[in-house]
Each structure stands twice: as structure tokens, then as C-alpha cells.
Scaffold this active site. Structure first.
Site, PDB file in Angstrom:
ATOM      1  N   ASN A  17       0.530  -0.919  -0.047  1.00 12.99           N
ATOM      2  CA  ASN A  17       0.045   0.193   0.084  1.00 12.99           C
ATOM      3  C   ASN A  17       0.950   1.172  -0.089  1.00 12.99           C
ATOM      4  OD1 ASN A  17       0.256  -1.132   2.626  1.00 12.99           O
ATOM      5  ND2 ASN A  17      -0.551   1.216   3.442  1.00 12.99           N
ATOM      6  N   TYR A  47      17.214  -5.627  12.642  1.00  8.87           N
ATOM      7  CA  TYR A  47      16.581  -5.109  11.532  1.00  8.87           C
ATOM      8  C   TYR A  47      17.528  -5.739  10.578  1.00  8.87           C
ATOM      9  CZ  TYR A  47      15.466  -3.384   6.703  1.00  8.87           C
ATOM     10  OH  TYR A  47      15.996  -3.402   5.615  1.00  8.87           O
ATOM     11  N   SER A 107      18.040  -6.544   2.085  1.00  7.13           N
ATOM     12  CA  SER A 107      18.632  -5.147   2.148  1.00  7.13           C
ATOM     13  C   SER A 107      20.247  -5.458   1.882  1.00  7.13           C
ATOM     14  CB  SER A 107      18.318  -4.488   3.572  1.00  7.13           C
ATOM     15  OG  SER A 107      19.087  -3.742   3.841  1.00  7.13           O
ATOM     16  N   GLY A 135       5.266   3.219   0.125  1.00  7.28           N
ATOM     17  CA  GLY A 135       6.754   2.627  -0.341  1.00  7.28           C
ATOM     18  C   GLY A 135       7.348   2.122  -1.534  1.00  7.28           C
ATOM     19  N   ASP A 174       8.599   5.913   4.878  1.00  8.04           N
ATOM     20  CA  ASP A 174       8.303   5.437   6.197  1.00  8.04           C
ATOM     21  C   ASP A 174       9.299   5.270   6.946  1.00  8.04           C
ATOM     22  OD1 ASP A 174       6.436   7.337   4.720  1.00  8.04           O
ATOM     23  OD2 ASP A 174       5.327   5.966   5.739  1.00  8.04           O
ATOM     24  N   LYS A 184      16.982  -9.443   8.031  1.00  8.42           N
ATOM     25  CA  LYS A 184      17.491  -9.230   6.552  1.00  8.42           C
ATOM     26  C   LYS A 184      18.300 -10.729   6.523  1.00  8.42           C
ATOM     27  CE  LYS A 184      14.329  -6.539   5.729  1.00  8.42           C
ATOM     28  NZ  LYS A 184      13.343  -6.738   4.793  1.00  8.42           N
ATOM     29  N   ASP A 193      -1.889  -9.905   6.323  1.00  6.78           N
ATOM     30  CA  ASP A 193      -1.110  -9.265   7.579  1.00  6.78           C
ATOM     31  C   ASP A 193      -0.062 -10.899   8.155  1.00  6.78           C
ATOM     32  OD1 ASP A 193       0.409  -9.051  10.145  1.00  6.78           O
ATOM     33  OD2 ASP A 193      -1.779  -8.608  11.544  1.00  6.78           O
ATOM     34  N   ARG A 230      -2.153  -4.478   5.512  1.00  6.78           N
ATOM     35  CA  ARG A 230      -2.786  -5.195   6.692  1.00  6.78           C
ATOM     36  C   ARG A 230      -3.836  -4.566   6.579  1.00  6.78           C
ATOM     37  NH1 ARG A 230       1.521  -4.016  10.675  1.00  6.78           N
ATOM     38  NH2 ARG A 230       1.622  -2.181   9.568  1.00  6.78           N
ATOM     39  N   ASN A 235       7.599  -8.579   0.031  1.00  6.14           N
ATOM     40  CA  ASN A 235       7.692  -7.173   0.662  1.00  6.14           C
ATOM     41  C   ASN A 235       7.762  -6.783   1.735  1.00  6.14           C
ATOM     42  OD1 ASN A 235       8.778  -4.418  -0.334  1.00  6.14           O
ATOM     43  ND2 ASN A 235       6.498  -3.747   0.939  1.00  6.14           N
TER      44      ASN A 235
END
Length: 251
Positions: free
Chosen positions: A13, A174, A150, A15, A210, A178, A61, A36, A88
């Protein structure tokens, strides 16, 4: 049967996911916009339709395997197969601040609940969605799975002098998530090679989203191009690889 390829993009939705969905739709695919939030997903799908694309919102979700199964049932009923899956959806765990300010993941002080939440979305979500979609992917003539990773998932990059010189805080949630996505990519690719399903990981680069308070130097469209290229590989394309805009990346 619909001649269009059918693609599902999770976290689509906004980015990079929204940009991936838009580029796949521009290529003539029917794109399912996984989100979601029903309203945000429908807004994104409506915008894609306004641009001439064939896009439809689905409530998904990735931390809730039941919603993945529900989406798989919907795709089965409506299309009978899935040609492209782009995993994604992901979170940074740092609250949407600039990378230089993301100090909440320093290993010695990280909140274990932050690590758990990041892995729940970024890693377990990939497994839940991929496994739910595999029966549909096996019905495709040219199935492709793309896991959005990433550069931070590369142990080689993260341990380089260049990376350390950038002065970024450590990342105990994070970055390891990845790295785990990369490992899963190899595992799925090895298992599914016999089925003709190509599975690869994409590193979009530092895109303004974001997640980083829009401090990135690339646009979401720039980052999306890497994933879209892997989603449209020919039959002789690679599988079990990790790629950025300039080609293969080190693990």
C-alpha cells in the site's frame, strides 16, 4: 483462464511495495495489493487502476498465517494460480527515524521484544506467505518468488570498513532479519529448483520511505526496479541469488 500473469505483493500500500505493484501492473500483470489495512490497500489499488493497471486489494497481515491462507483461497477461486510472489512487507523496528538516529537496536541494550517483532514480520512472515502460496505457484508456467532484503542483510557488507565508516548504529534486529531472509531465499531456491520456481532476494538500496523518515537517496521506484527485474526473469534466469541494482551482491 486469464492470460495476464497474476502477482501478489505484500506490504504494497505504500513505499517500495507500492512501487513494485505499480511497475508490475504497468507490465500488464494483474496485481494483488497486499495490505494489513483494508482502507489503505483499497486506496493503493484504486490509484493503480486509475493509472490503467489491473489491481485489487487483499487483506494480508504477514504475521497472521490465517490471513495468508485466506488470500491463497481467494486467489485459487478467482485465478487458479499465482505467477509472481513478492515478499516485500517488512518493518525496521526503529520507529521510522533516520538511520543515524536508530540507536534502539544496539546489541547490548536492544529490547528483545523489538527483535521478536521484527523477525515475526520480516522472517516468519516470508515463510507463512510463501508456504500458503506454493500450491498456486506450482500451477504457474513461470513461477517467480522475490524476497525483498537489504544491503544490511549482507554479512560481507556489514563487516566492511566502508560500512563502519558510515557511522551507522548497530542493528540487532533489522539487519539479522534480512540476513535470515537471504538464508531462507537459498533454502527455498534449493528446494523449489526442481519445480521450476525461481527464488531470489532483492536489495532495493537506500530508498526514501516512511521506514527511514524519507532520508533515503533513492526513490521507491528506483528500489522497486530490482525486485521487478527478478519477478520477470526468463526461464534461464538465476535462482538462489542476492541482487542489487548493479547485479549480484555478496552474502
Amino acid at each position: 483462464m486469464d492470460e495476464r500473469k497474476i502477482a501478489l505483493v505484500t506490504g504494497a500500500n505504500k513505499g517500495i511495495g507500492r512501487a513494485i505493484a505499480g511497475q508490475l501492473a504497468a507490465l500488464g500483470m494483474t496485481v494483488l495489493v497486499g495490505a494489513r489495512d483494508d482502507r489503505l490497500g483499497e486506496e493503493a489499488a484504486a490509484a493503480l487502476r486509475a493509472e490503467g493497471g489491473d489491481a485489487h486489494a487483499v487483506t494480508l497481515d504477514v504475521t497472521d498465517a490465517a490471513t495468508a491462507r485466506s488470500v491463497a483461497e481467494l486467489i485459487d477461486e478467482r485465478y487458479g494460480r499465482l505467477d509472481v510472489l513478492v515478499n516485500n512487507a517488512g518493518i525496521s523496528g526503529s520507529g521510522g527515524v533516520a538511520p543515524q538516529e536508530a540507536t534502539n537496536q544496539i546489541p547490548s541494550g536492544v529490547d528483545i521484544d523489538t527483535v521478536r517483532a521484527v523477525f515475526e514480520t520480516n522472517v516468519l512472515g516470508v515463510i507463512a506467505v510463501t508456504n500458503a502460496m506454493l500450491p498456486l505457484l506450482r500451477r504457474s508456467a513461470a513461477p517467480r518468488v522475490v524476497n525483498v532484503s537489504s544491503h544490511a542483510g549482507s554479512l560481507t557488507v556489514m563487516s566492511s570498513e566502508q560500512w563502519r565508516a558510515a557511522g551507522l548504529p548497530q542493528s540487532a534486529a533489522y539487519a539479522p532479519s534480512k540476513s535470515a531472509v537471504n538464508a531462507l531465499t537459498v533454502q527455498y531456491a534449493d528446494e523449489l529448483r526442481k519445480d521450476g520456481i525461481l527464488v531470489n532476494a532483492a536489495a532495493p538500496g537506500f530508498c526514501a520511505t516512511d521506514a527511514n523518515a524519507h532520508t533515503g537517496t533513492l526513490t521507491p521506484a528506483d528500489g522497486a526496479a530490482v525486485a521487478v527485474g527478478l519477478a520477470t526473469l526468463g526461464a534461464d534466469g538465476p535462482t538462489g541469488g542476492f541482487f542489487g541494482a548493479d547485479g549480484p551482491l555478496p552474502w
